[in-house]
Write an enzyme that holds these catalytic residues in place. Sequence first.
Site: not given
Length: 377
Positions: A257, A313
């Site tokens: 991320h 996700d």
Amino acid sequence: MTTKGLADVVAAETRLSEVLGEEGRLIYAGYEIQDLAAHTTYEEVCHLLWYDDLPTAARLNGLRARFADALPVDGRVIDVVRQAPRHAHPMTVLRTALSALAFHDADAEDGSEEANERKAIRLTAQVVTLTAAIGRLQAGQEPVEPEPGLTLAENFLYMLNGRKADPISARAMDVAFILHAEHGMNASTFAARVAAGTLADMHGAITAATATLKGPLHGGANEGVMRMLMAIGSVEAAGPWVRAALERGDRVMGFGHRVYRTLDPRAPILRGLAEQMIGQDGSAVWLRISDRVQEVMREEMDRRGKRIYPNVDFFSAPVYSTLGVPIGLFTNIFACARMSGWTAHVIEQQRDNRLIRPGSEYIGGAARTVVPLARRG
Ligand code: SDX
């Protein structure tokens, strides 16, 4: 000095959310995501993002009624979905249909905050109906009309599957919507704000955001995670598969991320939802493979000295798979939830607007003179 990917560049002030990367915390307008996920519904979070606080019961009922009125989508836009080729990606169809909604929205060219608020509510409902209709039509089935009295999450599953979801599945969908609603200046939200910054219309800004979300480095990753789990196929195969991918220099979908330098706080909540639904449609195997992938990635990232952790996700894939959502629709679900955040950011941008137009560092050719075409060889 160019900052590649605008990493760590602060592009705007916002009241909507705070993403604390070092601590792994996500806060929507002052509320910790864990508190919202445990004690609110998606409709309440929509109210929080648009009106800067959670609703009273009366205001919640009023918002639910406005969502219910907006759920049925004009047949001419459903026809846009119907005319899309079966092989078209569901996010490509969604982007096109969302754009087409502007043809039949009386507020389309009204940029006032009141009109944008009306469009935010309509779009947050319509995207759910459109996503379900895309799933049905691509499966060769007719769309199902929304059912009065259901929440957006319940209605999504009803319109997709043609039957009411059990309470556990409905709550899982609702919490997944809450977790995906808002996340600061992510790429798709930034795209919406850039469009809004030119004073373009809400539908245009949302179309830009939807196109941006589709990318596998962003919202498209949840579809990539499911395809990875299917390619791995078993718990025993997870280790070799992941190591081979890393050796090739591939990005393992659902990990890493730009902001979080520790576990994305949404991931464990989603894993908990998958665990609650375990046993339905073989989700147990996906969860076990996911856990093994997480273990191997931890080993490999520790060995490489990298702070790469599962993101939102990674565990949304087994949740959506267990809910019976076709893989191709996974990113559309992300768009359903993020519609509330995108529209809130468009309203925030235009409330105190300045055109978003960064500079660039020129590194091209210099001092060149035109050679006439005839003499260019
Ligand atoms: C979302 O921004 C948001 O808030 C987004 C989001 C939201 O709610 O809106 O949180 C939702 O988009 C989550 C992210 C979903 N994407 C994926 O899961 C795709 C896989 N992840 C990577 O592509 C990557 O982690 C990004 C794109 C998410 C972040 O990329 P960065 O910040 O540009 O980092 P990078 O690509 O420069 O990687 C830094 C290093 C690299 O190693 P080195 O070249 O320095 O040796 O970390 C490595 C990368 O190789 N790395 C990975 C990796 N992610 C980063 N290695 C293996 N697998 C990965 N997934």
